[in-house]
Design a protein around this motif. Sequence first.
Motif, mmCIF file in Angstrom:
data_model
loop_
_atom_site.group_PDB
_atom_site.id
_atom_site.type_symbol
_atom_site.label_atom_id
_atom_site.label_comp_id
_atom_site.label_asym_id
_atom_site.label_seq_id
_atom_site.Cartn_x
_atom_site.Cartn_y
_atom_site.Cartn_z
ATOM 1 N N ALA A 1 0.840 -1.199 0.000
ATOM 2 C CA ALA A 1 0.000 0.000 0.000
ATOM 3 C C ALA A 1 0.877 1.251 0.000
ATOM 4 N N PRO A 2 0.379 2.377 -0.519
ATOM 5 C CA PRO A 2 1.169 3.616 -0.554
ATOM 6 C C PRO A 2 1.715 4.029 0.802
ATOM 7 N N LEU A 3 0.943 3.783 1.889
ATOM 8 C CA LEU A 3 1.410 4.146 3.227
ATOM 9 C C LEU A 3 2.756 3.509 3.528
ATOM 10 N N TYR A 4 2.918 2.233 3.215
ATOM 11 C CA TYR A 4 4.159 1.520 3.502
ATOM 12 C C TYR A 4 5.255 1.894 2.503
ATOM 13 N N PHE A 5 4.861 2.212 1.290
ATOM 14 C CA PHE A 5 5.810 2.690 0.283
ATOM 15 C C PHE A 5 6.482 3.975 0.777
ATOM 16 N N PHE A 6 5.663 4.894 1.290
ATOM 17 C CA PHE A 6 6.213 6.148 1.802
ATOM 18 C C PHE A 6 6.975 5.927 3.112
ATOM 19 N N LEU A 7 6.515 4.996 3.945
ATOM 20 C CA LEU A 7 7.209 4.700 5.197
ATOM 21 C C LEU A 7 8.603 4.150 4.928
ATOM 22 N N GLY A 8 8.722 3.275 3.927
ATOM 23 C CA GLY A 8 10.029 2.747 3.557
ATOM 24 C C GLY A 8 10.973 3.845 3.096
ATOM 25 N N ASN A 9 10.444 4.800 2.336
ATOM 26 C CA ASN A 9 11.266 5.918 1.883
ATOM 27 C C ASN A 9 11.631 6.851 3.034
ATOM 28 N N LEU A 10 10.727 6.991 4.007
ATOM 29 C CA LEU A 10 11.036 7.795 5.193
ATOM 30 C C LEU A 10 12.186 7.149 5.974
ATOM 31 N N ALA A 11 12.135 5.825 6.117
ATOM 32 C CA ALA A 11 13.211 5.112 6.808
ATOM 33 C C ALA A 11 14.535 5.284 6.067
ATOM 34 N N PHE A 12 14.479 5.254 4.734
ATOM 35 C CA PHE A 12 15.696 5.443 3.939
ATOM 36 C C PHE A 12 16.257 6.858 4.117
ATOM 37 N N LEU A 13 15.381 7.856 4.086
ATOM 38 C CA LEU A 13 15.813 9.239 4.269
ATOM 39 C C LEU A 13 16.439 9.433 5.650
ATOM 40 N N ASP A 14 15.775 8.873 6.677
ATOM 41 C CA ASP A 14 16.284 9.031 8.035
ATOM 42 C C ASP A 14 17.612 8.315 8.231
ATOM 43 N N ALA A 15 17.733 7.109 7.664
ATOM 44 C CA ALA A 15 18.990 6.372 7.775
ATOM 45 C C ALA A 15 20.117 7.138 7.072
ATOM 46 N N SER A 16 19.818 7.699 5.902
ATOM 47 C CA SER A 16 20.812 8.490 5.165
ATOM 48 C C SER A 16 21.175 9.761 5.935
ATOM 49 N N TYR A 17 20.157 10.403 6.511
ATOM 50 C CA TYR A 17 20.355 11.641 7.266
ATOM 51 C C TYR A 17 21.279 11.408 8.458
ATOM 52 N N SER A 18 21.161 10.231 9.074
ATOM 53 C CA SER A 18 21.954 9.943 10.266
ATOM 54 C C SER A 18 23.440 9.809 9.958
ATOM 55 N N PHE A 19 23.796 9.571 8.688
ATOM 56 C CA PHE A 19 25.209 9.450 8.305
ATOM 57 C C PHE A 19 25.883 10.811 8.119
ATOM 58 N N ILE A 20 25.113 11.877 8.053
ATOM 59 C CA ILE A 20 25.679 13.188 7.746
ATOM 60 C C ILE A 20 26.442 13.769 8.934
ATOM 61 N N VAL A 21 25.883 13.644 10.129
ATOM 62 C CA VAL A 21 26.446 14.302 11.301
ATOM 63 C C VAL A 21 27.026 13.319 12.317
ATOM 64 N N THR A 22 26.292 12.248 12.621
ATOM 65 C CA THR A 22 26.635 11.383 13.756
ATOM 66 C C THR A 22 28.020 10.746 13.671
ATOM 67 N N PRO A 23 28.398 10.071 12.560
ATOM 68 C CA PRO A 23 29.726 9.425 12.536
ATOM 69 C C PRO A 23 30.872 10.402 12.808
ATOM 70 N N ARG A 24 30.805 11.573 12.184
ATOM 71 C CA ARG A 24 31.879 12.566 12.385
ATOM 72 C C ARG A 24 31.865 13.074 13.820
ATOM 73 N N MET A 25 30.669 13.273 14.383
ATOM 74 C CA MET A 25 30.573 13.744 15.764
ATOM 75 C C MET A 25 31.213 12.749 16.725
ATOM 76 N N LEU A 26 30.961 11.450 16.495
ATOM 77 C CA LEU A 26 31.521 10.418 17.360
ATOM 78 C C LEU A 26 33.044 10.396 17.284
ATOM 79 N N VAL A 27 33.595 10.597 16.098
ATOM 80 C CA VAL A 27 35.051 10.630 15.927
ATOM 81 C C VAL A 27 35.642 11.895 16.547
ATOM 82 N N ASP A 28 34.966 13.030 16.335
ATOM 83 C CA ASP A 28 35.485 14.319 16.808
ATOM 84 C C ASP A 28 35.517 14.430 18.325
ATOM 85 N N ILE A 29 34.667 13.659 19.004
ATOM 86 C CA ILE A 29 34.636 13.733 20.466
ATOM 87 C C ILE A 29 36.009 13.439 21.058
ATOM 88 N N PHE A 30 36.762 12.525 20.420
ATOM 89 C CA PHE A 30 38.080 12.159 20.930
ATOM 90 C C PHE A 30 39.210 12.850 20.170
#
Length: 308
Positions: free
Chosen positions: A57-86
């Motif tokens: 159904a379209p609801l799940y189609f859009f939910l899958g894309n939301l999960a993809f966007l959020d997973a991609s978004y999390s790679f922008i800041v978090t990995p570098r922040m974790l490295v920069d802490i030390f």
Amino acid sequence: METENRTVVTEFILIGLTQSYEIQLLVFVLSLIFYIIILPGNVFIIITIISDPGLSAPLYFFLGNLAFLDASYSFIVTPRMLVDIFSEKKVISYKDCITQLFFLHFLGGGEFLLLVVMAFDRYIAICKPLHYSTVMSPRACYVMLLAPWLGGFVHSIIQVALILRLPFCGPNHIDNFFCDVPQVIKLACTDTFAVELLMIFNSGLLTLVCFLGLLTSYAVILCHVHRSASEGKNKAISTCTTHVIIIFLMFGPAIFIYTRPFTALSADKVVSFFHTVIFPLMNPVIYTLRNQEVKTSMKKQFIRQIVC
């Protein structure tokens, strides 16, 4: 004149989330645990929706894309922040800073617009059910999905274009743990009042209009649901309530950051931390926990993986 218009800063120094080592260590541990647990969960949601024909159904189609966007978004800041802490010196090049800023607003703007598309999907499904299969056809869904990606790109490229025109000649210390518009603009060696207004119009006004529009649309949907006596009433209320929770989680911090003049407040870093690190990973999980069909399908997928 030529010197004034030339960017001479080649790198920025990130001050970070906090100067307290104990707090930095706590943030590192919590963020890493959260990242390790939730990110694979988002990937599993995407795999489940793709592999289960019952979630077409379209609801799940859009939910899958939301999960993809959020997973991609999390790679922008978090990995570098974790490295920069030390890292003793948290340095980011000018090009990397602009790249980070571009993808931050590209994916963030796309997600906001995707939430608008999902609200439209729920409106048609609940308020105009007889027209749903016609309006939300597969072709229409793909066209609607193109709108968030295109809109996010246009939104982000405007931000970057305005910043690239600014001269940076020092200082080069960004009072944050990542590159974002409010902090970068303040480092420009020129009057940025007009640019700040354009940025507020581009980010702040867009965010506020989408937020108010979404709240209005879900208020209309919930009023329609309460007046109806259909069997799926509780399910519709549950779905819409979940959407409203996500709207507040995503738009609340964005409104706080982008709809006011770019003056530093003590809460800015904390709000930015939740906005860029915590909430994006949580959104699809919240949807899943409130959706019985997805939960059932994920359990089947998990059992199938164990058996195999």
